[in-house]
Motif scaffolding. Sequence first.
Motif, short mmCIF file in Angstrom:
data_model
loop_
_atom_site.label_atom_id
_atom_site.label_comp_id
_atom_site.label_asym_id
_atom_site.label_seq_id
_atom_site.Cartn_x
_atom_site.Cartn_y
_atom_site.Cartn_z
N LYS A 242 0.65 -1.10 -0.05
CA LYS A 242 0.00 -0.05 -0.08
C LYS A 242 0.70 1.24 0.15
N GLY A 243 2.06 1.16 0.35
CA GLY A 243 2.91 2.38 0.38
C GLY A 243 2.85 2.96 1.56
N GLY A 244 3.42 4.40 1.77
CA GLY A 244 3.35 5.12 2.93
C GLY A 244 2.16 5.83 3.46
N MET A 245 2.11 5.80 4.92
CA MET A 245 0.79 6.40 5.41
C MET A 245 1.25 7.42 6.49
N GLY A 246 0.24 8.08 6.72
CA GLY A 246 0.32 9.23 8.02
C GLY A 246 -0.90 9.08 8.85
N TRP A 247 -0.98 9.25 10.03
CA TRP A 247 -2.12 9.03 10.87
C TRP A 247 -2.16 10.16 11.79
N ALA A 248 -3.60 10.42 12.10
CA ALA A 248 -3.60 11.71 13.48
C ALA A 248 -4.69 11.56 14.17
N GLN A 249 -4.73 12.10 15.36
CA GLN A 249 -5.95 11.97 16.00
C GLN A 249 -6.04 13.41 16.79
N ASP A 250 -7.24 13.65 17.24
CA ASP A 250 -7.41 15.03 17.68
C ASP A 250 -7.20 15.94 16.72
N VAL A 251 -7.72 16.14 15.54
CA VAL A 251 -7.18 16.88 14.40
C VAL A 251 -7.91 18.09 14.38
N GLU A 252 -7.58 19.27 14.18
CA GLU A 252 -8.10 20.44 13.85
C GLU A 252 -8.70 20.39 12.50
N PRO A 253 -9.86 20.34 11.95
CA PRO A 253 -10.46 20.55 10.61
C PRO A 253 -9.90 21.60 9.55
N GLU A 254 -9.99 21.55 8.46
CA GLU A 254 -10.02 22.63 7.56
C GLU A 254 -11.09 23.19 7.19
N TYR A 255 -11.14 24.43 6.79
CA TYR A 255 -12.57 25.23 6.66
C TYR A 255 -12.49 25.54 5.17
N PHE A 256 -13.59 25.21 4.49
CA PHE A 256 -13.94 25.80 3.17
C PHE A 256 -15.40 26.13 3.02
N TRP A 257 -15.86 26.94 2.04
CA TRP A 257 -17.13 27.17 1.69
C TRP A 257 -17.71 26.16 1.19
N TYR A 258 -19.05 25.62 1.42
CA TYR A 258 -19.53 24.28 0.87
C TYR A 258 -21.15 24.60 0.78
N ASN A 259 -21.69 24.39 -0.24
CA ASN A 259 -23.18 24.44 -0.09
C ASN A 259 -23.81 23.12 -0.32
N GLY A 260 -22.99 22.03 0.33
CA GLY A 260 -23.70 20.74 0.14
C GLY A 260 -23.57 19.85 -0.97
N SER A 261 -22.82 20.55 -2.05
CA SER A 261 -22.75 19.40 -3.29
C SER A 261 -21.25 19.48 -3.66
N MET A 262 -20.80 18.51 -4.15
CA MET A 262 -19.40 18.25 -4.64
C MET A 262 -19.25 17.83 -5.98
N SER A 263 -18.42 18.13 -6.54
CA SER A 263 -18.26 17.26 -7.95
C SER A 263 -17.07 16.38 -7.78
N TYR A 264 -17.18 15.29 -8.60
CA TYR A 264 -16.24 14.27 -8.37
C TYR A 264 -15.19 14.21 -9.69
N PHE A 265 -14.08 13.80 -9.48
CA PHE A 265 -13.17 13.57 -10.67
C PHE A 265 -13.23 12.29 -10.80
N ARG A 266 -13.72 11.83 -12.05
CA ARG A 266 -13.98 10.39 -12.57
C ARG A 266 -12.74 9.95 -13.56
N SER A 267 -12.75 8.74 -13.25
CA SER A 267 -11.52 8.02 -14.02
C SER A 267 -11.49 8.25 -15.48
N SER A 268 -12.64 8.99 -16.06
CA SER A 268 -12.29 9.26 -17.62
C SER A 268 -12.01 10.71 -17.71
N ASP A 269 -12.06 11.33 -16.55
CA ASP A 269 -11.65 12.89 -16.70
C ASP A 269 -10.54 13.08 -16.74
N LYS A 270 -10.02 14.23 -17.67
CA LYS A 270 -8.55 14.61 -17.65
C LYS A 270 -8.02 15.57 -16.46
#
Lengths: 440, 198
Positions: free
Chosen positions: A239-267
Amino acid sequence: MSPQSNWCRCTSCHVGYGWKDKDFDFASSENVDCLVCHDSTGTYRKFPTACGEPAYEEKKFGGKVFKPVDLRTVARNVGSTSRTTCGRCHFYGGGGDGVKHGDLDSSLLKASKALDVHMDVKGLNYSCTTCHVTKAHQISGRIYSQPAPNKHQLALPKDDGERLACESCHSQTPHKKENVLNHHVDKVACQTCHIPRYARGGVFTKMWWDWSTAGKLDKNGKVIVKKDEHGNLLFHSKKGGMGWAQDVEPEYFWYNGSMSYFRSSDKIPPQNGVNREPSKSLEINSLKGDYEDSKARIFPFKVMRGKQPYDPENRTLVIPHLFGKKGTGPYWGDYDWEKAAEVGMREAGLPFSGKIDFIETGMYWPITHMVAPKEQALSCEECHSRNGRLANLDGFYLPGRDRWRMLDSLGWAALGLTLLGILLHAGLRFVSAGRKGGQS
Amino acid sequence: MKVKLYLYTRFERFWHWSQAFLIIFLMVTGFEVHGSYKIFGYDAACRWHNQAGITLLALSAFAIFWHLTTGQWRHYQPSFDNLRGIIGHYLIGIMRGDKHPFHKSEERKLNPLQSLSYLFLKVVILPLQLVSGLLYYYYNEWINWGITARLDGVAFLHTAVGFVLLLFLVVHIYLTTTGGTLLSYTKSMFTGWEEVEE
């Protein structure tokens, strides 16, 4: 990474009970395994790679013995859903406890009030379905702007009207004493103030996954496994290298409840210009909404970063074939990215140039559980200060954080000059008064 | 010869000092909300700033009423009489110990420089600050009022005028020391009586 070409493993959770081939009907309700949600005996567990089937006979997986389930006992004990049943998939997404979400892990089974005010076993003791009220077997939750990849209704798309929100129970004006807090809810999500940190229950969550270092074997050609003192996997040849954390401060972004996804056919765009991730990296899902969007609010996220294999010629992510017989191309056997990608991309019906490189990626996971007691809600200064939690969000004026350097410099300089002038004037007055005093 | 004049009535003194206190307090809390330093904590600074602002607004309403009903507004009628001489006095004459060129009386208690700057303060600076403050305070209602502007314009104005008021305050306090003694003007603002040359 994607379920395609790896169906048998992923369908243990994602819809696809009894997956046989590519033409499986994901939308059919017959193919949704009811028992996973509704078993109350705690014995019904899927065998990790058995295409969504439980173990009907004793089998071993990764050193763990999977006892055969007695389907009759399970069927007789169909109970109402509990945190254990929902958690079986949602706590272990990504292959382990708390790996994916950061706000959903097994520590919620015995939550204290400090961990989650709603699921606190000595207090409200909510089950998942107290909030996620099911209606005609559709669970209210997040909506997707587009269904899960490839038209398969993996997710539970809901329209906004039925969407579950904190406000469903608390109303838009939950604060009695402080009106200023109620004024924030149009631009700041409840979760932002009420979940100051996630993964607070003692379970680590995965923050970093670097596939580019996978494939390294020891001198004897054996798999290398490295763990930290808490038992978190730091490196695994598969699987390769990994990093873990607990008790983490979130990051904040504007969000209207929807997301778009990068699909496997997208460039992959030459430079993923979206400001949320440092230039070169690619967003697997992009958040929609900004300050101008009246539906968007500042929302907390876990951002899972990593490096994934991609095809530098076609500029697409690749879908490597992971499981399978040695020699037929599975990465977890042959450790050859090109070969694994070749098989995987052929399965998915996508072009592959034969070249592999690695690209940094980021994926956003909304943080919505582990609501902390009200005393721990963010203080004003966490946001309204020069280097607060919202320091990186731009496009709007935030008192206490923002200023006009010119105006401030000008203002303070003018004050300094005025004081200097006064000092001079007072000095002259003093001296001339003294001289006159001496003369008379 | 020196005579004592009763220049500042009880209401005027009350108004002056409570306004002074409110404006200084608004400055201290205001620049904290602006992020310039930390004294009370953001929550308290914000709340008290709002409360002080509302109080100042109410006080101003009373003051306007008082000015109109007592005719005291006449003192603020702009006058440019010997303005140059007065400025010259503050720059040079005061060093030589010259007498103040303006003659105070019950009919005209403010010299032209004072009446002009106080007028400017009262009809331009303070209203600007009160209106921008009110807009700021009601920021969440803007949508309902059909205002689509952003907060930053209002915040800029409110901060800029805050600096102007700070400068005014500093100079104003310094000029109170230019009376017969360092504190004589301040004293008369408490007692209402001022000693002037006949």
